[in-house]
Design a protein around this motif. Structure first.
Motif, short mmCIF file in Angstrom:
data_model
loop_
_atom_site.label_atom_id
_atom_site.label_comp_id
_atom_site.label_asym_id
_atom_site.label_seq_id
_atom_site.Cartn_x
_atom_site.Cartn_y
_atom_site.Cartn_z
N TYR A 142 0.37 -0.94 0.10
CA TYR A 142 0.26 0.55 0.10
C TYR A 142 0.57 0.79 0.38
CZ TYR A 142 -3.65 3.41 1.63
OH TYR A 142 -4.16 4.40 2.37
N LEU A 143 1.69 1.34 0.76
CA LEU A 143 2.64 2.38 1.27
C LEU A 143 3.66 2.54 -0.34
CD1 LEU A 143 4.54 4.77 2.31
CD2 LEU A 143 6.38 2.84 3.03
N TYR A 144 4.60 1.50 -1.15
CA TYR A 144 4.88 2.26 -2.22
C TYR A 144 3.64 2.14 -3.30
CZ TYR A 144 8.52 -0.51 0.66
OH TYR A 144 9.46 -0.30 1.64
N GLN A 145 2.77 1.45 -3.41
CA GLN A 145 1.84 1.84 -4.01
C GLN A 145 1.24 3.30 -4.42
OE1 GLN A 145 -1.27 -0.93 -5.01
NE2 GLN A 145 -2.59 0.72 -5.31
N ASN A 146 0.70 4.03 -3.25
CA ASN A 146 0.96 5.08 -3.43
C ASN A 146 2.37 6.27 -3.62
OD1 ASN A 146 -1.36 6.54 -1.80
ND2 ASN A 146 -1.33 4.17 -1.00
N MET A 147 3.40 6.00 -3.34
CA MET A 147 4.68 6.49 -2.71
C MET A 147 5.07 6.44 -5.48
SD MET A 147 6.88 5.29 -0.12
CE MET A 147 8.39 6.68 -0.62
N ARG A 148 4.25 5.35 -5.55
CA ARG A 148 4.67 5.16 -7.06
C ARG A 148 3.62 5.88 -7.79
NH1 ARG A 148 1.68 0.54 -9.57
NH2 ARG A 148 -0.34 2.02 -8.72
N ASP A 149 2.29 6.17 -7.25
CA ASP A 149 1.29 6.74 -7.94
C ASP A 149 1.66 8.75 -8.17
OD1 ASP A 149 0.15 4.92 -8.72
OD2 ASP A 149 -1.36 4.69 -7.34
N PHE A 150 2.26 8.66 -6.28
CA PHE A 150 2.62 10.16 -5.84
C PHE A 150 3.91 11.09 -6.97
CE2 PHE A 150 4.31 13.11 -3.61
CZ PHE A 150 3.90 14.39 -3.25
N SER A 151 4.69 9.72 -6.91
CA SER A 151 5.28 9.92 -8.73
C SER A 151 5.92 9.98 -9.65
CB SER A 151 7.21 9.29 -8.24
OG SER A 151 7.40 9.03 -6.84
N VAL A 152 4.55 9.96 -10.12
CA VAL A 152 4.18 9.36 -11.42
C VAL A 152 4.87 10.68 -12.18
CG1 VAL A 152 1.93 11.13 -11.89
CG2 VAL A 152 1.81 9.06 -13.29
N ASP A 153 5.24 12.08 -12.46
CA ASP A 153 5.74 12.43 -12.88
C ASP A 153 7.72 12.71 -12.66
OD1 ASP A 153 3.14 13.82 -13.92
OD2 ASP A 153 3.32 14.88 -12.23
N ASN A 154 8.11 11.66 -11.98
CA ASN A 154 9.16 11.22 -12.35
C ASN A 154 9.33 10.54 -12.44
OD1 ASN A 154 11.83 11.15 -11.00
ND2 ASN A 154 11.79 12.79 -10.67
N ASP A 155 9.77 9.80 -13.52
CA ASP A 155 10.35 8.54 -14.57
C ASP A 155 11.10 7.76 -13.70
OD1 ASP A 155 8.06 8.92 -16.29
OD2 ASP A 155 9.88 8.94 -17.68
N SER A 156 11.98 8.12 -12.95
CA SER A 156 13.33 7.53 -12.45
C SER A 156 12.14 7.05 -10.59
CB SER A 156 14.50 7.90 -12.04
OG SER A 156 14.26 9.57 -11.63
N LEU A 157 12.45 7.66 -10.71
CA LEU A 157 11.16 7.56 -9.46
C LEU A 157 10.08 6.60 -9.60
CD1 LEU A 157 10.67 11.02 -7.12
CD2 LEU A 157 12.78 9.22 -6.09
N TRP A 158 9.61 6.69 -10.03
CA TRP A 158 8.10 5.79 -10.86
C TRP A 158 8.44 4.55 -10.38
CZ3 TRP A 158 6.17 2.30 -14.28
CH2 TRP A 158 4.77 2.54 -13.63
N GLN A 159 10.03 4.44 -11.15
CA GLN A 159 10.45 3.22 -11.98
C GLN A 159 10.50 2.13 -9.94
OE1 GLN A 159 9.77 1.40 -14.39
NE2 GLN A 159 9.11 2.31 -15.59
N HIS A 160 11.29 2.90 -9.41
CA HIS A 160 11.68 2.46 -8.39
C HIS A 160 11.07 2.22 -7.07
CE1 HIS A 160 14.14 2.45 -4.84
NE2 HIS A 160 13.31 3.39 -4.00
N TYR A 161 9.65 3.26 -7.31
CA TYR A 161 8.73 2.93 -6.43
C TYR A 161 7.85 1.50 -6.52
CZ TYR A 161 10.26 6.15 -3.62
OH TYR A 161 10.80 7.88 -2.87
N GLU A 162 8.17 1.46 -8.43
CA GLU A 162 7.24 0.10 -8.66
C GLU A 162 8.00 -1.20 -8.11
OE1 GLU A 162 5.24 -2.20 -11.12
OE2 GLU A 162 4.24 -0.37 -9.78
N SER A 163 9.27 -1.16 -8.46
CA SER A 163 10.31 -2.07 -8.63
C SER A 163 9.70 -2.57 -6.91
CB SER A 163 11.77 -1.58 -8.25
OG SER A 163 12.49 -3.26 -8.38
N LEU A 164 9.58 -1.41 -5.72
CA LEU A 164 9.80 -2.05 -4.11
C LEU A 164 8.27 -2.91 -4.34
CD1 LEU A 164 11.48 1.03 -2.91
CD2 LEU A 164 11.60 -1.20 -2.47
#
Length: 538
Positions: A142-164
């Motif tokens: 739940y945490l990483y999914q929200n962090m991924r959605d919050f970083s949708v405008d930053n590809d690198s961060l989005w990929q990082h949180y998607e991996s987690l």
């Protein structure tokens, strides 16, 4: 079968208006659902105040957290902190892990990702049961999914949180595989394996899961929201609207205030042009966000609220302008009608006056016509009388002249023969009395021919013992003949006396005696005589 299962049974026959009407109704029932929720919370708090056992206190704090976690953040956080305090007091790893997971949820729900990540780093998984591990890793997911959605405008961060997030999902599946509860193990596997399918298959699979498992109202709302999001990505807006509405309905029934369905549905209504519903839904979502006190949801709502309010203001402005224009039109129409009313009233008054004048003239005309009719009848009657008496006069005068002529011839012969003694006998042979009787008889015959009912009408003016009748020779009595002459229009007493060869005093005496015997007054007697009509010819 759950409400969500029944609602999605016939996807091809979706009735958007129907489900939105249900949502509108449920929104009107929010206070009733809230009251039940508050009653339950009051009951649990009462038990907590009465609790003297630490283990029981921890259980009640955790239960209160579960009741508040989707209802109100501040209270959920309070009971999560209290649960952690009680768990550390009890020195139970499972309880500490449960309390930390609860705090992770609180931080994640309101966007405190840094605090949630710090709590996650301090988490120890040693000695935890598979059930607790699954619960913990679900919070990480739940945490990483929200962090991924919050970083949708930053590809690198989005990929990082998607991996987690993927790692957390795999850990949830691995922990679930060790769960002795077959139902729970199967449910977790089915729920998390859906995302590996193609988008269209994901939608159908989630619909099947809604019917397969007895999900809580909150879980049904989550699944419907996911179906709606996926349908929207595939361009199936009608279906997306249907399932978003279904999600919002289940959120209301489960008293979930931490929700995105209302805001998303408001954006759909805004794009569809239904500003009234868009306004109601976005304000309901804003109310929920304020009640739950989550900054993320407030930010999401604030991104669309100005657009909806602006459109609503434009719509209200158009409506106001329309109402103003319509009001002006109605006012002008009323003024025009008032002017027309005044004009028509004046015209109507003129027409009424003209009509009254015409009626008055008509009445005068009718009165004149009646007078003319009476005069005409009188003239006709006078003509008939005149004609009748002219004939009688000609006949009587002719006979009298012939008789006088014959006597004159006899006188001439006697004078020529100087027979003077015979002259006196010839003169005496002229019977004036007989001539007068003949003249009276001729008058009576002519009068009774013109007025055959005169004697009958005359007698109605007297008692039976004073009623008149014809003489043996068929002539009128002298007193009746006086009034017969009056009926013919000869009112001059001198003329009547001369015609009848009697004095005027005698005329007065006859009239006085007759009127004295009459049933009517003396003043009205003459009028009654004059009203005796000549019978009309049929």
């Amino acid at each position: 079968m759950s409400f969500a299962s029944r609602a999605q049974a016939d996807v091809t026959g979706l009735n958007i208006d129907s489900i939105l009407n249900v949502l509108d109704y449920e929104m009107s029932q929010c206070d009733a659902y809230t009251q039940k929720k508050e009653e339950k919370l009051v009951s649990l708090k009462s038990l907590l105040h009465q609790s003297a056992d630490d283990q029981h206190t921890f259980a009640l704090c955790n239960e209160l957290f579960e009741e508040y976690k989707h209802y109100q953040y501040d209270s959920a956080y309070v009971y999560a902190v209290r649960s952690l305090w009680m768990a550390e007091k009890l020195q139970q790893p499972e309880s500490i892990a449960l309390a930390k997971s609860s705090l992770m949820f609180c931080y994640t729900a309101v966007g405190f990702y840094k605090e949630a990540d710090e709590m996650n780093r301090s988490f120890s998984v040693e000695g935890l049961s598979p059930q607790m591990l699954e619960h913990y890793y679900a919070q990480c997911l739940y945490l990483y999914q929200n962090m991924r959605d919050f970083s949708v405008d930053n590809d690198s961060l989005w990929q990082h949180y998607e991996s987690l997030r993927e790692q957390a999902r795999d850990q949830v599946l691995a922990s679930a595989a060790m769960n002795a509860d077959v139902y729970r193990r199967t449910y977790t596997k089915d729920m998390l394996s859906v995302e590996f399918l193609p988008p269209a298959s994901i939608i159908e699979r989630r619909k099947q899961l809604l019917g397969k498992y007895s999900l809580s109202l909150h879980d049904q709302a989550v699944q419907c929201f996911m179906i709606g999001e996926m349908c929207d990505k595939l361009g199936r807006r009608a279906e997306a609207t249907y399932y978003m509405a279904l999600s919002a309905i289940n959120d209301i029934r489960s008293n979930t205030r931490e929700t995105s369905a209302g805001k998303t549905l408001a954006s759909y209504m805004y794009e569809a042009g239904d500003i009234d519903r868009a306004t109601r839904y976005v304000h309901r979502a804003q109310s929920d966000a304020n009640f739950y006190n989550t900054r993320i949801r407030k930010m999401e709502i604030n991104s669309i609220l100005p657009l909806i309010e602006s459109r609503r203001y434009e719509q209200m402005s158009r409506q106001r302008n329309f109402l103003f224009a319509f009001g002006a039109f109605v006012l002008l129409t009323l003024l025009l009608l008032a002017v027309l009313y005044v004009i028509l009233k004046k015209k109507n008054r003129s027409l009424c006056e003209a009509r009254n004048e015409v009626e008055r003239k008509a009445c005068e005309r009718d009165a004149v016509n009646r007078q003319l009719s009476v005069i005409n009848m009188q003239l006709q009657e006078a003509n008939e009388i005149k004609d009748s008496y002219i004939v009688q006069s000609l006949y009587g005068d002719s006979s009298f002249v012939n008789d006088v002529e014959e006597k004159c011839k006899q006188l001439k012969r006697k004078l020529k023969a100087k027979q003077y003694d015979d002259l006196l006998s010839i003169i005496n042979g002229i019977n004036i009395r007989q001539e007068r009787e003949r003249m009276s008889s001729s008058f009576d015959a002519a009068f009774l021919k013109l007025f055959p009912t005169f004697l009958e009408e005359y007698n109605k003016l007297f008692p039976e013992e004073y009623q008149a009748c014809l003489t043996d020779s068929g002539m009128l009595p002298t007193e009746v003949r006086i009034f017969a002459l009056m009926r013919l229009g000869i009112a001059d007493t001198a003329l009547v006396a001369k015609y009848l060869n009697i004095s005027q005093n005698t005329i007065y005496v006859y009239k006085a005696k007759v009127k004295a015997k009459s049933l009517v007054s003396k003043d009205e007697f003459d009028n009654h005589i004059l009203r005796i009509c000549k019978p009309r010819e049929s």
